[in-house]
Design a protein around this motif. Structure first.
Motif, PDB file in Angstrom:
ATOM      1  N   ALA A  91       0.519  -1.142   0.078  1.00 13.27           N
ATOM      2  CA  ALA A  91      -0.543   0.080   0.129  1.00 13.27           C
ATOM      3  C   ALA A  91       0.968   1.087   0.209  1.00 13.27           C
ATOM      4  N   GLU A  92       0.255   2.240  -1.156  1.00 12.53           N
ATOM      5  CA  GLU A  92       1.742   3.283  -0.764  1.00 12.53           C
ATOM      6  C   GLU A  92       1.098   4.348   0.835  1.00 12.53           C
ATOM      7  N   ASP A  93       0.998   4.489   0.745  1.00  7.65           N
ATOM      8  CA  ASP A  93       0.644   4.886   1.678  1.00  7.65           C
ATOM      9  C   ASP A  93       1.683   4.403   3.550  1.00  7.65           C
ATOM     10  N   ASP A  94       2.272   2.890   3.236  1.00  4.58           N
ATOM     11  CA  ASP A  94       2.515   2.001   4.466  1.00  4.58           C
ATOM     12  C   ASP A  94       4.105   2.063   3.210  1.00  4.58           C
ATOM     13  N   PHE A  95       3.864   2.462   2.300  1.00  2.00           N
ATOM     14  CA  PHE A  95       5.621   2.566   1.527  1.00  2.00           C
ATOM     15  C   PHE A  95       6.984   2.355   2.652  1.00  2.00           C
ATOM     16  N   TRP A  96       7.032   3.536   3.498  1.00  2.00           N
ATOM     17  CA  TRP A  96       7.996   4.469   3.691  1.00  2.00           C
ATOM     18  C   TRP A  96       8.331   3.577   4.616  1.00  2.00           C
ATOM     19  N   ARG A  97       7.635   2.720   5.770  1.00  5.33           N
ATOM     20  CA  ARG A  97       7.505   2.099   7.289  1.00  5.33           C
ATOM     21  C   ARG A  97       8.145   0.782   6.234  1.00  5.33           C
ATOM     22  N   VAL A  98       7.246  -0.023   5.200  1.00  7.71           N
ATOM     23  CA  VAL A  98       7.387  -0.522   4.893  1.00  7.71           C
ATOM     24  C   VAL A  98       9.377  -0.741   4.372  1.00  7.71           C
ATOM     25  N   PHE A  99       9.108   0.306   3.150  1.00  6.53           N
ATOM     26  CA  PHE A  99      10.851   0.383   2.851  1.00  6.53           C
ATOM     27  C   PHE A  99      12.256   0.531   4.011  1.00  6.53           C
ATOM     28  N   GLU A 100      11.584   1.254   5.145  1.00  4.80           N
ATOM     29  CA  GLU A 100      12.922   1.064   6.122  1.00  4.80           C
ATOM     30  C   GLU A 100      13.478  -0.219   6.031  1.00  4.80           C
ATOM     31  N   ASN A 101      11.875  -0.518   7.043  1.00  5.35           N
ATOM     32  CA  ASN A 101      11.838  -1.753   7.055  1.00  5.35           C
ATOM     33  C   ASN A 101      12.434  -2.797   6.514  1.00  5.35           C
ATOM     34  N   LEU A 102      13.114  -2.919   5.550  1.00  6.35           N
ATOM     35  CA  LEU A 102      13.153  -3.725   4.640  1.00  6.35           C
ATOM     36  C   LEU A 102      14.849  -3.572   4.660  1.00  6.35           C
ATOM     37  N   ARG A 103      15.028  -2.036   4.511  1.00  2.00           N
ATOM     38  CA  ARG A 103      16.306  -1.640   4.954  1.00  2.00           C
ATOM     39  C   ARG A 103      17.403  -2.315   5.719  1.00  2.00           C
ATOM     40  N   LYS A 104      16.605  -2.179   7.165  1.00  2.00           N
ATOM     41  CA  LYS A 104      17.074  -2.634   7.575  1.00  2.00           C
ATOM     42  C   LYS A 104      17.188  -3.921   8.258  1.00  2.00           C
ATOM     43  N   ILE A 105      17.002  -4.859   7.680  1.00  2.00           N
ATOM     44  CA  ILE A 105      17.151  -6.285   7.206  1.00  2.00           C
ATOM     45  C   ILE A 105      18.247  -6.711   5.958  1.00  2.00           C
ATOM     46  N   GLY A 106      18.440  -6.426   5.727  1.00  2.00           N
ATOM     47  CA  GLY A 106      19.584  -6.087   5.047  1.00  2.00           C
ATOM     48  C   GLY A 106      18.928  -5.775   2.891  1.00  2.00           C
ATOM     49  N   ALA A 107      17.711  -5.913   2.803  1.00  2.00           N
ATOM     50  CA  ALA A 107      17.462  -5.798   1.758  1.00  2.00           C
ATOM     51  C   ALA A 107      18.289  -5.019   0.267  1.00  2.00           C
ATOM     52  N   GLU A 108      18.309  -5.297  -0.006  1.00  2.00           N
ATOM     53  CA  GLU A 108      18.764  -4.644  -1.165  1.00  2.00           C
ATOM     54  C   GLU A 108      19.079  -3.733  -3.073  1.00  2.00           C
ATOM     55  N   GLY A 109      18.722  -3.071  -3.229  1.00  2.18           N
ATOM     56  CA  GLY A 109      18.367  -3.190  -4.859  1.00  2.18           C
ATOM     57  C   GLY A 109      16.881  -2.760  -5.088  1.00  2.18           C
ATOM     58  N   ILE A 110      15.756  -2.240  -4.107  1.00  2.00           N
ATOM     59  CA  ILE A 110      14.504  -2.104  -3.762  1.00  2.00           C
ATOM     60  C   ILE A 110      14.250  -0.873  -4.922  1.00  2.00           C
ATOM     61  N   LEU A 111      12.965  -1.984  -5.661  1.00  2.00           N
ATOM     62  CA  LEU A 111      12.277  -1.092  -6.907  1.00  2.00           C
ATOM     63  C   LEU A 111      11.243  -1.042  -6.934  1.00  2.00           C
ATOM     64  N   VAL A 112      10.349   0.292  -7.502  1.00  2.00           N
ATOM     65  CA  VAL A 112       9.192   0.229  -6.777  1.00  2.00           C
ATOM     66  C   VAL A 112       8.626   1.331  -8.251  1.00  2.00           C
ATOM     67  N   MET A 113       7.422  -0.060  -8.117  1.00  2.00           N
ATOM     68  CA  MET A 113       6.644   0.199  -9.539  1.00  2.00           C
ATOM     69  C   MET A 113       5.477   0.729  -9.749  1.00  2.00           C
ATOM     70  N   ASN A 114       4.368   1.450  -9.899  1.00  2.00           N
ATOM     71  CA  ASN A 114       3.224   2.459 -10.450  1.00  2.00           C
ATOM     72  C   ASN A 114       2.233   0.829 -11.028  1.00  2.00           C
ATOM     73  N   ILE A 115       0.886   0.627  -9.982  1.00  3.91           N
ATOM     74  CA  ILE A 115       0.120  -0.904 -11.100  1.00  3.91           C
ATOM     75  C   ILE A 115      -1.060  -0.072 -11.480  1.00  3.91           C
ATOM     76  N   GLU A 116      -0.986  -0.361 -12.507  1.00  5.96           N
ATOM     77  CA  GLU A 116      -2.073   0.137 -13.277  1.00  5.96           C
ATOM     78  C   GLU A 116      -3.628  -0.539 -12.770  1.00  5.96           C
ATOM     79  N   LYS A 117      -3.553  -1.689 -13.386  1.00  3.76           N
ATOM     80  CA  LYS A 117      -4.170  -2.546 -13.246  1.00  3.76           C
ATOM     81  C   LYS A 117      -4.597  -3.559 -12.007  1.00  3.76           C
ATOM     82  N   MET A 118      -5.554  -4.309 -11.448  1.00  4.69           N
ATOM     83  CA  MET A 118      -4.901  -5.766 -10.449  1.00  4.69           C
ATOM     84  C   MET A 118      -6.089  -6.527  -9.730  1.00  4.69           C
ATOM     85  N   THR A 119      -6.144  -8.015  -9.657  1.00 10.29           N
ATOM     86  CA  THR A 119      -7.216  -7.905  -9.224  1.00 10.29           C
ATOM     87  C   THR A 119      -6.321  -8.404  -7.137  1.00 10.29           C
ATOM     88  N   GLU A 120      -7.563  -8.779  -7.057  1.00  9.45           N
ATOM     89  CA  GLU A 120      -6.944  -9.154  -5.499  1.00  9.45           C
ATOM     90  C   GLU A 120      -7.153 -10.373  -5.569  1.00  9.45           C
TER      91      GLU A 120
END
Ligand code: PRT
Ligand code: ZN
Length: 289
Positions: free
Chosen positions: A260-289
């Motif tokens: 969720a976009e609103d949650d993105f920065w929390r997710v980003f910071e926590n992923l960095r903390k566990i060693g994630a690299e090369g984080i790539l973020v893309m827009n989603i045009e359409k999806m189904t649940e």
């Protein structure tokens, strides 16, 4: 002749462009710029019927149109026997009672015996009755905000979004009595019918739902040490489990997930903390649940 679903849309005004944008995003093409009364889409069995927003509930009720894109406020006010089949993500506003700056407003009771100008007499009188306040309603079709200065009302009840119009006319919001947004309406039970038109509608709604599911979501891809996958899954809280792909270096994996976009920065910071690299973020045009 092939069946065509008829859609009533506001001809010009606050909802018309956004309604058409949504239909365009759903992959439906049409010429539209001429805004003639009726227009057939080029690549989908629908036709548009461009009318005033006030008339849309009536056109859907009497079958001139099968569905309408309209403000929920109009549907509520016109008291037609319609079904709201989708809430859309635009046209948000509220119907509010407003009083002049020097009006000593304490509660709804302060309006007892006063003249209130509005274009929404049904919604307002229901609200006043429910709260046992008796006031005199003055119906005006538009420019409600000038009625106090014009001397024909003591207060008004009108749609508000930013509040600028009220301020510019020396009025303050006293009570919000109804919250609205753009909606899709049909006659009752239409969606469940077995008809060809209902099938077309269900197809259209599936596309609109895919757009709405994608709204406010981002697709995130990142590399991660393989032993951190469980932690990453907890952080992203994916729809199901995130997709994990092995990399050439066996101690690393690539992870993909919707966030969720609103949650993105929390997710980003926590992923960095566990060693994630090369984080790539893309827009989603359409999806189904
Ligand atoms: O010609 P037609 O009859 O089709 O159009 P209309 O002039 O009656 O309607 P239009 O285009 O003004 O509004 C269409 C629908 O948009 C309404 O029925 C609502 O569902 C929705 N909507 C959302 C609004 C507003 N926001 C809104 N702010 N409709 C009207 N307003 C007006 C309000 O009446 C007031 O005059 O905007 C002014 C207040 O705005 P703020 O931002 O100053 O608070
Ligand atoms: Zn109108």
């Amino acid at each position: 002749m092939d069946e065509v679903l008829s859609i009533a849309i506001q001809k010009t005004g606050r909802l018309s462009e956004k309604s058409l944008d949504l239909i365009r995003d759903a992959g439906i093409r049409f010429l539209s710029d001429s805004r003639v009364l009726k227009e057939r889409a080029l690549n989908y069995p629908v036709e548009f019927f461009f009318v005033r927003d006030d008339d849309i509930p009536m056109y859907v009720t009497n079958g001139v149109a099968d569905i309408g894109f309209v403000g929920k406020n109009e549907v509520e006010e016109r008291r037609q026997d319609l079904e709201v089949i989708r809430d859309l993500s635009f046209g948000a506003c509220r119907l509010s009672i407003a009083v002049p700056n020097d009006f000593e407003y304490k509660s709804l009771k302060s309006l007892e015996g006063k003249r209130i100008a509005t274009s929404y007499p049904n919604i307002l009188s229901d609200y006043l009755d429910k709260n046992r306040v008796k006031a005199e309603l003055v119906y005006v079709a538009g420019s409600v905000e000038i009625t106090v200065q014009a001397g024909i009302a003591d207060a008004i009840c009108d749609l508000v979004s930013t509040g600028t119009t009220l301020r510019m006319n020396g009025l303050v919001e006293a009570e919000a009595i109804y919250y609205s947004s753009a909606v899709i309406v049909s006659r009752k039970g239409f969606l469940e019918e077995k008809s060809e038109k209902a099938k077309i509608l269900n197809g259209l709604l599936e596309r609109l739902d895919a757009l709405s599911a994608a709204r406010g979501k981002k697709y995130v891809i990142f590399n991660l040490p393989s032993d951190k996958v469980d932690m990453a899954a907890k952080i992203v809280g994916a729809l199901k489990s995130p997709t994990v792909t092995p990399l050439v270096d066996k101690s690393w994996v690539s992870v993909q997930s919707v966030v969720a976009e609103d949650d993105f920065w929390r997710v980003f910071e926590n992923l960095r903390k566990i060693g994630a690299e090369g984080i790539l973020v893309m827009n989603i045009e359409k999806m189904t649940e």
